[in-house]
Write an enzyme that holds these catalytic residues in place. Structure first.
Site, PDB file in Angstrom:
ATOM      1  N   ASP A  84      -3.398 -10.774  -1.410  1.00  0.00           N
ATOM      2  CA  ASP A  84      -3.816 -10.140  -0.153  1.00  0.00           C
ATOM      3  C   ASP A  84      -5.306  -9.765  -0.265  1.00  0.00           C
ATOM      4  OD1 ASP A  84      -2.134  -8.402   2.214  1.00  0.00           O
ATOM      5  OD2 ASP A  84      -4.097  -7.570   1.696  1.00  0.00           O
ATOM      6  N   HIS A 128       0.808  -1.229   0.000  1.00  0.00           N
ATOM      7  CA  HIS A 128       0.000   0.000   0.000  1.00  0.00           C
ATOM      8  C   HIS A 128       0.840   1.278   0.000  1.00  0.00           C
ATOM      9  CE1 HIS A 128      -3.573  -2.339   0.623  1.00  0.00           C
ATOM     10  NE2 HIS A 128      -3.211  -2.759   1.825  1.00  0.00           N
ATOM     11  N   HIS A 181      -6.691  -7.153   0.579  1.00  0.00           N
ATOM     12  CA  HIS A 181      -6.823  -5.752   0.178  1.00  0.00           C
ATOM     13  C   HIS A 181      -6.215  -5.542  -1.214  1.00  0.00           C
ATOM     14  CE1 HIS A 181      -6.710  -5.651   4.668  1.00  0.00           C
ATOM     15  NE2 HIS A 181      -7.722  -4.818   4.478  1.00  0.00           N
ATOM     16  N   ASP A 230      -4.561 -12.231   4.864  1.00  0.00           N
ATOM     17  CA  ASP A 230      -5.735 -11.660   5.529  1.00  0.00           C
ATOM     18  C   ASP A 230      -7.028 -12.005   4.783  1.00  0.00           C
ATOM     19  OD1 ASP A 230      -4.763 -10.086   3.488  1.00  0.00           O
ATOM     20  OD2 ASP A 230      -4.600  -8.251   4.681  1.00  0.00           O
TER      21      ASP A 230
HETATM   22 ZN    ZN Z   1      -4.154  -6.744   3.467  1.00  0.00          ZN
END
Ligand code: ZN
Length: 413
Positions: free
Chosen positions: A175, A139, A177, A264
């Protein structure tokens, strides 16, 4: 001149005890104990036996500046000495997600150095595969920290590989996200294909990663996003993966596959809502390894990422990842060694320690077979789950497959 692509030895593991210094606050969900427990579990299961752990040097400024602005790097260096300074907030530092911690720059630079070291092992032909579970800070942006990520180690390593002459690099991000920082870094660059599979952005931070994000300018067609609905379980996630990723990789013909292996996506993860098990995550790692073997002469760089199930998820899942990279695949029914259980309980009294390397997840799935290819089964829940993933698959394929020279409706692609 191209990279030196001669065949090389097996897997390399990059590890530094200094990874454990990437530690926000005691209450922060990204607790480095997850990395320590992973290495202990992998050791207890003999996954690392005879493997030399490569201890990376911290990345220097010249490497960080491949991706980040000098103003941001200077702020990360100096923020811990200026508590209360409001300037740091402009760079994404000092909030709940990214609090300022002592020696933040040093700890973050070691993580970048680790992913760079993994890339160097592969580029030099010393290893076909290399893993650094401390990496995966997908990120982080040019000018700011974001989502627990200070420096974008993956983007730095990809930029370094480009400079070595690699000009077809595939990045696959599993991931939960969206891999927004890596996408942003390369969305205009046709030499880097970024693929992210994540929980739908309408339902999860950072709110990007829609199928219509396909790259910009000359990079149009080099960004692939598969957005899955909350509650997606192993078999539907794997159906989606296999309906999108292998076709895109085959069309792109990468020289190396870089995987961000955040875990996650697990059903127990406290920060998100997909419903994978460690069995599904293991299947994903093995699938990415196979893509590297099939299309990139085995060159596979794998990093960690998110994952906040500190005891029950990350250690088992990334032990499977290390095992996959080293061709020491572990049977899912492998029991958890007593020494590891005891260690966990000594650190986390009353922890719910798993018994085996499996959650009993169902990783069998029918292959996607084109729009309208699957008749309803009459079982409402199952039909709903198929419909949800197939809708996501078709949105992604129709948005980007034509730009890769593929037919979005053809199940063979
Ligand atoms: Zn994540």
């Amino acid at each position: 001149m191209g990279p030196d692509l001669h065949q090389a030895a097996g897997g390399a593991v990059v590890w530094s005890d200094r990874y454990l210094e990437y530690s926000w606050t005691p209450e922060h969900p990204m607790n480095p104990v997850r990395l320590d427990l992973t290495m202990r579990l992998a050791s207890a299961l003999n996954v690392l036996e005879g493997v030399e752990l490569l201890d990376p040097d911290p990345a220097g400024d010249q490497d960080l500046l491949r991706i980040h602005s000098s103003a941001y790097v200077e702020m990360v260096k100096h923020a811990p000495a200026q508590p209360g300074s409001r300037a740091a907030a402009m760079f994404g530092l000092g909030n709940d997600d990214n609090p300022i911690f002592a020696r933040m720059h040093e700890a973050s630079s070691v993580i970048v150095g680790g992913t760079l070291r993994a890339a160097q092992e592969i580029a030099a032909g010393r290893a076909r595969r290399a893993v650094s579970i401390g990496g995966g800070m997908h990120h982080a942006m040019r000018n700011n920290a974001s989502g627990f990520c200070v420096y974008n180690d993956v983007a730095v390593a990809i930029t370094w590989l480009l400079e070595q002459g690699f000009d077809r690099i595939a990045y696959i991000d599993v991931d939960v996200h969206h891999g927004d920082g890596v996408q942003r870094a390369f969305e205009g660059d046709p030499r880097v294909l970024t693929i992210s599979i994540h929980q739908h952005p309408a339902t999860l931070w950072p709110g990007t990663g829609y199928p219509g994000e396909i790259g910009t300018g000359r990079g149009e067609g080099s960004v692939v996003n598969l957005a899955l609905q909350p509650g997606t379980t192993d078999r539907y996630w794997l159906r989606g993966f296999h309906a999108v990723v292998p076709g895109a990789i085959a069309a792109f013909r990468p020289q190396i596959v870089v995987s961000q292996c955040g875990v996650d996506s697990h059903r127990e993860d406290p920060l998100a809502d997909l419903a994978l098990t460690v069995d599904g995550q293991r299947a994903a790692f093995r699938a990415m390894r196979e893509l590297a073997d099939t299309y990139a002469e085995g060159r596979w760089l794998a990093v960690g990422g998110g994952g906040y199930g500190l005891v029950r998820v990350v250690p088992r899942s990334w032990t499977h990842l290390l095992a996959a990279a080293l061709d020491r695949d572990l049977d899912v029914n492998t029991p958890i060694p007593a020494e590891w259980r005891d260690h966990v309980l000594s650190r986390v009294p009353h922890a719910d320690v798993p018994e085996t390397m499996s959650d009993g997840g169902d990783v069998t799935f029918p292959r996607w077979d084109g729009p309208g290819g699957r008749p309803d089964s009459g079982v409402a829940q199952e039909d709903r789950d198929f419909h949800r993933v197939d809708t996501a698959v078709l949105a992604t394929r129709r948005a980007v497959f034509p730009l890769l020279g593929l037919d979005p409706d053809d199940r063979r692609d």
